[in-house]
Design an enzyme around this catalytic site. Sequence first.
Site, mmCIF file in Angstrom:
data_model
loop_
_atom_site.group_PDB
_atom_site.id
_atom_site.type_symbol
_atom_site.label_atom_id
_atom_site.label_comp_id
_atom_site.label_asym_id
_atom_site.label_seq_id
_atom_site.Cartn_x
_atom_site.Cartn_y
_atom_site.Cartn_z
ATOM 1 N N LYS A 1 44.011 29.123 27.420
ATOM 2 C CA LYS A 1 45.291 28.519 28.529
ATOM 3 C C LYS A 1 44.621 28.467 29.867
ATOM 4 C CE LYS A 1 48.063 27.199 31.073
ATOM 5 N NZ LYS A 1 48.097 27.042 31.677
ATOM 6 N N GLU B 1 44.754 41.019 35.100
ATOM 7 C CA GLU B 1 44.275 40.850 36.539
ATOM 8 C C GLU B 1 44.418 40.039 37.335
ATOM 9 O OE1 GLU B 1 39.702 39.790 35.933
ATOM 10 O OE2 GLU B 1 39.889 41.905 34.577
ATOM 11 N N CYS C 1 40.561 36.199 44.298
ATOM 12 C CA CYS C 1 41.434 37.461 44.666
ATOM 13 C C CYS C 1 40.691 38.201 45.384
ATOM 14 C CB CYS C 1 41.847 37.777 42.972
ATOM 15 S SG CYS C 1 40.554 37.850 42.009
ATOM 16 N N GLU D 1 49.688 38.264 49.703
ATOM 17 C CA GLU D 1 48.301 37.336 49.092
ATOM 18 C C GLU D 1 49.047 35.788 49.946
ATOM 19 O OE1 GLU D 1 47.229 36.860 45.268
ATOM 20 O OE2 GLU D 1 45.413 37.061 45.770
#
Length: 481
Positions: free
Chosen positions: A173, A248, A282, A384
């Site tokens: 997905k 992750e 990231c 973040e």
Amino acid sequence: MEKLRNFINGEYVAPIEGKYLDKLSPVTGKKIYELPASTEIDVVKAIQAAQNAFEDWSALKAAERSRILNRVADIIDRRADELAEAESRDVGKTLELAKKLDMPRAALNFRFFASAIMHKQEMATDMDGEAINYVLRQPVGVAGLISPWNLPLYLLSWKIAPALACGNTVVCKPSEFTSKTAFLLGEILNEAGVPKGVCNIVLGQGDPAGSYLVQHPGVPLISFTGGTATGEKIQKLAAPGVKKLSLELGGKNATIIMKDVDIAKIIPSIARASFLNQGEICLCGSKILVQDDIYEEFCTQLAKYVDNMVVGDPMDPKTFMGPIVSKTQYDKVLGMLEIAKKDGGKIIAGGVVPELPGELSGGYFLRPTLIKELTNCSEIHQTEIFGPVVTINSFKYAHEAVKWANNSPYGLSASVWTKNLNQAHKIAADLRVGTVWVNTWLQRDLRVPFGGSKASGLGREGGDLSIDFYTETKTVCIQLK
Ligand code: NDP
């Protein structure tokens, strides 16, 4: 208008309920294609196809799986220009970056795991002649693979390649914001000879398609890359049935610069670590910490360099930064910029929406932004942002930089810049993160562990660890006397 379809059992099929989502170009804000708004029924079809294909695929000799996966890599290489263009249009990343980073890495992921399964050895022990033990490594079953929008094919192939190499079948997905290269991958898999049902790709939203995939009892393993908040939801959804889970997740990564560096030499690397892919990696260093002796000079030089970075059309080879991927992400980043201003941050580069000609005026562009003088308790330092907004602060002693870097819910990565390797070793040991780079950034060896600590993830992948994750280990003990 082009309509993408799901790839199930080796065929492209329309979503069963016939609903579609609009994909808007980050460059112009205009619709560029439609993708399936897949629902539970599409996911069930994909899982059934994967279950049916499992027995034959897992029984195939490793050398045969390896041969097929190498063919996938070869076709990605052959079609790299077309795939890179699709990736650039979807994400807003520059065409050059998609050609130099994303596509070579997607091909390498397949090649690397095609090779890794040919070299894997297992343990055997002798219990003083009374018994022997040996280890069998077997595929887990149907793997559910969920990936984000920032490095679409790069990260999806980081999951598909080891999962298939180990004999699992998969249902993927990808992000609803970047579906095109995953869609094209179906053609590549068929051409490479991946048998029907071995790799299925369901397009659409995290909820319902992704969350249903995670919950389905026929999917015993989930590998997820994405934001921490989504990762937490997935962890809860995957708990019943005690699924194998790899997460992750997000990061707020420090770039620590000691006073002994050659400023002019490292500035391009620091700017790249901050703003590559619009800061939407990231691992980007979004929190720069500079030793106070060189702080002002470093700020001046970095701001000057960043001000000269070209923002604009991702297809133009002169462009360093394209637009932010989506309106939602753009609004989030602009909102964080407002918080930074309210919290007393001083913008020393960027902070403005560039004026771009023609259709580009509808895109989600922002100049790369550097912010000084924000305290560590500002939300900007704790959250973040995942965009081209980076803070820069000073510290006196190395231990203060480490404390500042560690004072974060995240623990994905950090980079340290110094000529003093003893100092680098000490800082690297003290940082609570999954990866530390010294005098470099984003240099990845696929054999080494990759993942984050704290809110940045669960588990490690890479090399043998990926093979561990995508297999069940079984010990067989045989009495000899
Ligand atoms: P999201 O967490 O929003 O989405 C990631 C994927 O999860 C998408 O495919 C999304 O679907 C899907 N998803 C969303 N909700 C659910 C749910 N309830 N159940 C199952 N799946 C769901 O992340 P982004 O796509 O915004 O990616 C950015 C994030 O990814 C950043 O935090 C970044 O740090 C992190 N990231 C981490 C990396 C690492 O290796 N640690 C590498 C790259 C990125 P959809 O969006 O299609 O609706």
